[in-house]
Motif scaffolding. Sequence first.
Motif, PDB file in Angstrom:
ATOM      1  N   GLY A  49       0.830  -1.191   0.000  1.00  0.00           N
ATOM      2  CA  GLY A  49       0.000   0.000   0.000  1.00  0.00           C
ATOM      3  C   GLY A  49       0.861   1.236   0.000  1.00  0.00           C
ATOM      4  N   SER A  50       0.232   2.377  -0.245  1.00  0.00           N
ATOM      5  CA  SER A  50       1.008   3.608  -0.309  1.00  0.00           C
ATOM      6  C   SER A  50       1.190   4.159   1.099  1.00  0.00           C
ATOM      7  CB  SER A  50       0.285   4.617  -1.196  1.00  0.00           C
ATOM      8  OG  SER A  50      -1.031   4.762  -0.744  1.00  0.00           O
ATOM      9  N   ALA A 102      -1.433   4.181   4.273  1.00  0.00           N
ATOM     10  CA  ALA A 102      -2.495   3.219   4.028  1.00  0.00           C
ATOM     11  C   ALA A 102      -2.820   2.415   5.287  1.00  0.00           C
ATOM     12  CB  ALA A 102      -2.103   2.278   2.894  1.00  0.00           C
ATOM     13  N   GLN A 111       6.600  -0.595   0.452  1.00  0.00           N
ATOM     14  CA  GLN A 111       6.084   0.290  -0.600  1.00  0.00           C
ATOM     15  C   GLN A 111       6.625  -0.164  -1.942  1.00  0.00           C
ATOM     16  OE1 GLN A 111       5.700   4.604  -0.202  1.00  0.00           O
ATOM     17  NE2 GLN A 111       6.600   4.366   1.834  1.00  0.00           N
ATOM     18  N   GLU A 171      -5.680   0.213   1.539  1.00  0.00           N
ATOM     19  CA  GLU A 171      -5.930   1.590   1.104  1.00  0.00           C
ATOM     20  C   GLU A 171      -6.749   2.281   2.170  1.00  0.00           C
ATOM     21  OE1 GLU A 171      -7.732   1.463  -2.760  1.00  0.00           O
ATOM     22  OE2 GLU A 171      -5.842   1.931  -3.738  1.00  0.00           O
ATOM     23  N   ASN A 172      -6.251   3.407   2.662  1.00  0.00           N
ATOM     24  CA  ASN A 172      -6.952   4.169   3.702  1.00  0.00           C
ATOM     25  C   ASN A 172      -7.409   3.301   4.864  1.00  0.00           C
ATOM     26  OD1 ASN A 172      -6.726   6.566   2.188  1.00  0.00           O
ATOM     27  ND2 ASN A 172      -8.456   5.890   0.933  1.00  0.00           N
ATOM     28  N   ALA A 216      -8.027  -3.598   0.431  1.00  0.00           N
ATOM     29  CA  ALA A 216      -8.518  -3.299  -0.906  1.00  0.00           C
ATOM     30  C   ALA A 216      -8.439  -4.531  -1.812  1.00  0.00           C
ATOM     31  CB  ALA A 216      -7.710  -2.152  -1.516  1.00  0.00           C
ATOM     32  N   TYR A 264      -0.094   1.527  -8.874  1.00  0.00           N
ATOM     33  CA  TYR A 264       1.055   1.153  -8.054  1.00  0.00           C
ATOM     34  C   TYR A 264       2.266   0.726  -8.882  1.00  0.00           C
ATOM     35  CZ  TYR A 264      -2.151   1.343  -4.148  1.00  0.00           C
ATOM     36  OH  TYR A 264      -3.045   1.759  -3.225  1.00  0.00           O
TER      37      TYR A 264
END
Lengths: 291, 233
Positions: free
Chosen positions: B33-34, B37, B191, B207-208, B212, B230
Amino acid sequence: MPSVLPGALVAELFILGLMYGLLYGVLAMGLTIVFGVMKVVNVAHGDFVIIGSYLSYWAFVLAGINPILSLLLTIPFGFLLGALTYLGLIRRVQNSPELMSLFLTFGISTLIGGLLLFFYSPTQRAVPVALGSIEYGSLSIPVNISIAAAYAIAVAIALRFFFYRTYWGKAVRAVIDNRTSAILVGINPDMVSLKSFGIGIAIASSVGSIVMLLQSISPLSGPDFTLISFVIVVLGGLGNPPGALVGGVVLGVVESLSSLYVNAAMTPAIGFIIMVIVLILRPQGIMGSRG
Amino acid sequence: MSVQGIDVYYGETKVLHDLSLKVENAELVALLGSNGAGKTTTLRTLSGLLRPAKGEIKFDSHSISELSANRIAGLGISMVPEGRGLFTTMTVRENLEMGAFAKRARREMKKTLDEVYSLFPILKDRQNQLAGSLSGGEQQMLAIGRALMSKPKLIMLDEPSLGLAPIVISKVFDALKALKENKMTIVLVEQNIDGALRIADRGYLLENGRLALEGNPTEIRNNEMVRQFYLGL
């Protein structure tokens, strides 16, 4: 002010300052270990010194025990008292904002001072042991101060051994270095804090025994010792035990030599002047690292 | 290890929403995830540094959601924290010794130390240096070595590739691959999605603070959203 300083006098003052400085430095090590591990500034540190002094005083008055021998009493008693104080009081504020622990230890200081006043009156107490001086040529070094320095060196060596040679000592250093990582390898921070507070108070109250060889004390002498420890801890770098020893020696020597130039009543100010200079030039302390 | 529907808060802010995941024995699971996240938060929760407000975390079929972080470490869950978290004022060897703090690991400290030294010979050469004086790659090896000293059943790594040169990253990933082949269970937060998927058995994409996507590396790689956002394909 003498125009030419007699070499023997300077040497003597230097040695005396060094010896006092070692004792102050070791006392400050107790304070800085506690701060390093728990981020608690123990304002009652000096009051635990006085508890040790009273213990030694009464051991002398009631049983004729020399203050040096009463170290065998004040070291374990101090450790136990520290451990209990941690369990009963300090632990509750350990994870609170630093102001809370400051209030708490200030309260403990007031409590100790008050209780000692209540039970033992404000009379100055001293132990009448005359130990004389050792003469080296033209130098004259009092035996009691030499004993203080020897005890300080012994404590410093013992602490060095504990921190660098024993597994539990290394664990204490790990908590000082990086508390989260220490917890992640399985170190119980409560146990480390308990032992550290015990060690800190054992140092303070055992120094109290030594203090009985050097001066008279009263129930309210505690804050003087807190203050001097605090100045040294800042000098040497917060949470840095070897730094505290160096800070103590620097303070002791400078204070002692300053008596050649300034009135004795001014010497307490010297410590603060050095502290301010160090804070301006090297805010992380003599031995501290940035960050 | 299994995580069932955990909610985690930082103060008033909910950062993980009803998150569930599973890690089988001897599996390498990538948590992707970024930034922001919730990957690090997830690891901090699994290691006991944070406590879930809801849901349960089970390890070896025991619930560990209420245990303190040092007890969880004692059970054999070892974490390599973000930024490595070394004891920088202590020597390489002392760092490794501290890694074996858990009782069952301390008894075999000498033997494990030799194993770690044979996995990362450079650590043996540097054993008396302060950890803070090592290069980034050496520090990461030390962080992994310290985690291995606890004889963990499960090891969790938070961004081990962060801030390292590509050649060092591939060394670190090679080491993880070797551990996996030795039946170590691994949770890898990254990442660097491409690198992580190369060695992972399965992956979860956050995600958040929500799950996801999950699947094996091929499924994740071929997902349209992953390709676009991504992997930049």
